[in-house]
Scaffold this active site. Structure first.
Site, PDB file in Angstrom:
ATOM      1  N   ASP A 176       0.870  -1.182   0.000  1.00  0.00           N
ATOM      2  CA  ASP A 176       0.000   0.000   0.000  1.00  0.00           C
ATOM      3  C   ASP A 176       0.903   1.227   0.000  1.00  0.00           C
ATOM      4  O   ASP A 176       2.132   1.099  -0.039  1.00  0.00           O
ATOM      5  CB  ASP A 176      -0.949  -0.020   1.208  1.00  0.00           C
ATOM      6  N   HIS A 237      -2.787   3.273  -4.432  1.00  0.00           N
ATOM      7  CA  HIS A 237      -2.218   2.703  -3.196  1.00  0.00           C
ATOM      8  C   HIS A 237      -0.818   2.149  -3.459  1.00  0.00           C
ATOM      9  O   HIS A 237      -0.460   1.090  -2.966  1.00  0.00           O
ATOM     10  CB  HIS A 237      -3.123   1.606  -2.633  1.00  0.00           C
ATOM     11  N   GLU A 301      -9.705   2.838  -5.203  1.00  0.00           N
ATOM     12  CA  GLU A 301      -9.321   4.190  -4.802  1.00  0.00           C
ATOM     13  C   GLU A 301      -8.078   4.710  -5.540  1.00  0.00           C
ATOM     14  O   GLU A 301      -7.061   5.008  -4.935  1.00  0.00           O
ATOM     15  CB  GLU A 301      -9.073   4.227  -3.280  1.00  0.00           C
TER      16      GLU A 301
END
Ligand SMILES: [Zn+2]
Length: 489
Positions: A176, A237, A301
C-alpha cells in the site's frame, strides 16, 4: 459449537474421556495430514484437560478415515461420530477431515469447560453424530500488513484463529502507500526502500517478509486447509512502489513511502510500456512465490488526476479508443489479468474494477457501502463475487460506542455481523456468489493485541454466517455459544 453444524444428533450415552488416546489413520491419508490431525488433537487434548484427573485404565480410540462416502455429499462434507467407545472422523477430502478435527476440538472443549463434575474426577463427553459441510466456499479474513507490519509469527496465530472456525481464505494485503512487505528478488528496491517509512517524529518504521518466511506461512496455512491470497494493490495505493521505482509514475519525482493515512494522488502510470512490463514481471514473481489459484491486484481508490494530464496515459487512451481514464484502468486490469491467466491464476479485484468494463473472468470483492449494488453489477456482468461490505465486515470499525474502545470510523457490533442477510446478495445465478470475508485495515491497529481485540469476537459471527448460513438466526443463543467458546481461540 461455532459455526453450528448442519446436522447434529446428541445422545444420552457418554464417551468417557481417558488419558490415553490411540489414533488410527487409514492408508489413504496424504503425507502430513495424519500427523497434522494427531498433533492438533494431542496439543488440544493436553490443553483442555490440563487440570482434570482423567481415567487412565482405558484407551480413547480416534479413527480417521479418508474415503468416498456411501452417498453423494456436498464439497468438504465430514462425518463425526462419538460412540461410547470410539470416535470416528470421516470425509472424502482432506479439508473435510481438517474441519472434523476442529469440531472434535470444540466438543472436547465443551466437555472440559462445561461438564467437569464437581469432584474433578474426570470428564464425560456426550455421544453424538454430526454431518456437516460449508454453505459457501469462500469464508475469508483479510489483514492489512502495510499500514502496520505484523511479523510472520503473528500471521500464524491469525491463521490458527481462522482454522479454529473453519475459515479458509486468508487475504494478505501486502502493499500500500505506507509500505511494501515482500522480499523481491526481481526488484529488490521494493523491500530495501518501499518497506520502510520515515514517521512524522523522524523514526523509521517498517519491515517485510522474506521469501522463506512467506513459504513457512504458506505451508502452515495449507496444513489447515487455508488458501493464501496475496494482494498487490495497483494502480493506486502504490506510493511505496513509487518510492522504490519513481520512474513508474506519470510524473517522476522523489517519492517517499507515505507516513500519513489516506489516499495518495500519486499512482502508477498506465501509459508507459515500461510500467506494464514492470508489473508483468512483478506479478510473475508473486505468482511463483504464491502457488495458490488467486492473485488480488487491488484496483481500488485510484485518483485519476495525473492520468488526465499525462501524455503517455492519454496516448494509450487514444490508441485503444478508450472513453476515459476509468476505461484505461479497465484496460490495465484486463492486460494484467490476461498475463496472470497465462500463469494459470485467477485475478481478484475490489469492486472499482467494474467501473472499467472488465470481462467476466476476475472475481470481484464487493465492499462499498452494503455491497449490494456492486454484487448486483458483478452478477450481471457474469463475474463471481465475494462480499465484504464495509458497514458490516470491516473489523477495523469499533465494536461499540463505549469510550476508548479500539477501532476507527463507524460501529459494527457482533450483532450486526451475525445479522448480515445473505439473501440480499443472491440473484438469479446463485453460484456466482462465492461467500464473504472480513477485512482488517490497520491504520488504527498498531499492535497484535489490538488486532486480536478487534477480530476475536466478531470472527465467531463471521464464521457462523458463511459456514452455517443459519435459516433461523437466534442471536441470544449464538451469543451464549460464543461465550462458552470465549477462550477457545
Ligand atoms: Zn501516465
Amino acid at each position: 459449537m461455532i459455526p453450528s453444524p448442519k446436522k447434529m444428533r446428541v445422545f444420552k450415552k457418554s464417551f468417557w474421556v481417558t488419558s490415553k488416546v490411540l489414533f488410527q489413520g487409514d492408508s489413504a491419508l496424504p503425507t502430513g495430514l495424519y500427523e497434522y490431525i494427531v498433533g492438533e488433537l494431542d496439543d488440544f487434548y493436553a490443553k483442555a484437560f490440563k487440570y482434570i484427573e482423567l481415567d487412565d485404565d482405558n484407551v480413547t480410540t480416534v479413527a480417521i478415515c479418508l474415503a468416498p462416502m456411501h452417498k453423494k455429499v456436498p464439497q468438504d462434507y465430514y462425518l463425526l461420530k462419538v460412540d461410547p467407545h470410539e470416535i470416528l472422523m470421516a470425509a472424502e477430502t482432506p479439508n473435510g477431515l481438517i474441519h472434523a478435527t476442529q469440531t472434535l476440538k470444540q466438543h472436547f472443549w465443551d466437555t472440559s469447560f462445561n461438564q467437569i463434575d464437581e469432584y474433578d474426577t474426570g470428564a464425560d463427553m456426550r455421544c453424538l453424530v454430526i454431518e456437516d459441510w460449508p454453505s459457501y466456499p469462500w469464508r475469508g479474513l483479510h489483514l492489512d500488513v502495510s499500514r502496520h507490519f505484523f511479523d510472520y509469527k503473528f500471521i500464524r496465530r491469525y491463521l490458527d484463529w481462522m482454522a479454529a472456525l473453519k475459515l479458509n481464505k486468508f487475504h494478505w494485503h501486502l502493499s500500500d502507500d505506507q509500505g511494501w512487505r515482500v522480499e523481491s528478488k526481481r526488484f529488490p528496491r521494493l523491500h530495501e526502500i518501499g518497506a520502510w517509512r520515515k514517521e512524522q517524529d523522524g523514526s523509521r518504521y517498517g519491515g517485510f517478509y522474506t521469501q522463506r518466511q512467506i513459504k513457512l506461512v504458506l505451508d502452515y496455512a495449507a496444513k489447515r486447509g487455508i488458501e493464501v491470497i496475496p494482494e498487490i494493490d495497483i494502480p493506486g495505493h502504490a506510493q511505496a512502489i513509487l518510492a522504490a521505482y519513481p520512474e513508474l509514475a506519470c510524473f517522476p519525482k522523489d517519492f517517499e513511502t507515505l507516513n500519513v493515512w489516506g489516499i495518495s494522488e500519486d499512482i502508477l502510470c498506465a501509459g508507459k510500456d515500461s510500467t506494464i512490463s514492470f508489473l508483468k514481471d512483478l506479478f510473475t514473481e508473486i505468482a511463483e512465490l504464491f502457488p495458490g489459484q488467486y492473485v488480488h491486484l487491488g484496483g481500488d481508490e485510484a485518483p485519476k488526476e495525473h492520468w488526465k494530464a499525462c501524455p503517455h496515459c492519454q496516448k494509450r487512451i487514444a490508441k485503444h479508443q478508450l472513453a476515459n481514464e476509468e476505461e484505461l484502468q479497465g484496460w490495465l486490469v484486463k492486460t494484467l489479468a490476461k498475463h496472470l491467466q497465462g500463469l494459470d491464476k485467477t485475478v481478484i479485484g475490489w469492486d472499482e474494477i467494474l467501473d472499467g468494463k472488465i470481462d467476466s473472468k476476475p472475481i470481484v470483492m464487493a465492499w462499498r457501502g452494503d455491497g449490494i449494488d456492486a454484487a448486483r453489477l458483478a452478477h450481471d456482468n457474469g463475474n463471481r463475487y465475494v462480499i465484504c461490505p464495509n458497514n458490516k465486515l470491516y473489523f477495523d470499525w469499533k465494536q461499540s460506542d463505549f469510550k476508548d474502545v479500539p477501532g476507527a470510523h463507524g460501529i459494527t457490533r457482533i450483532r450486526d455481523v451475525y445479522g448480515l442477510d445473505l439473501s440480499k446478495y443472491k440473484f438469479e445465478h446463485k453460484k456466482l456468489f462465492l461467500g464473504g470475508q472480513a477485512n482488517l485495515w490497520t491504520e488504527y491497529v498498531p499492535d497484535n493485541a489490538t488486532a486480536k481485540d478487534l477480530v476475536h469476537d466478531r470472527l465467531y459471527a463471521l464464521a457462523e454466517v458463511f459456514w452455517s448460513d443459519p435459516p433461523d438466526k437466534d442471536y441470544e443463543k449464538f451469543w451464549r455459544r460464543s461465550f462458552e467458546l470465549a477462550r477457545f481461540i
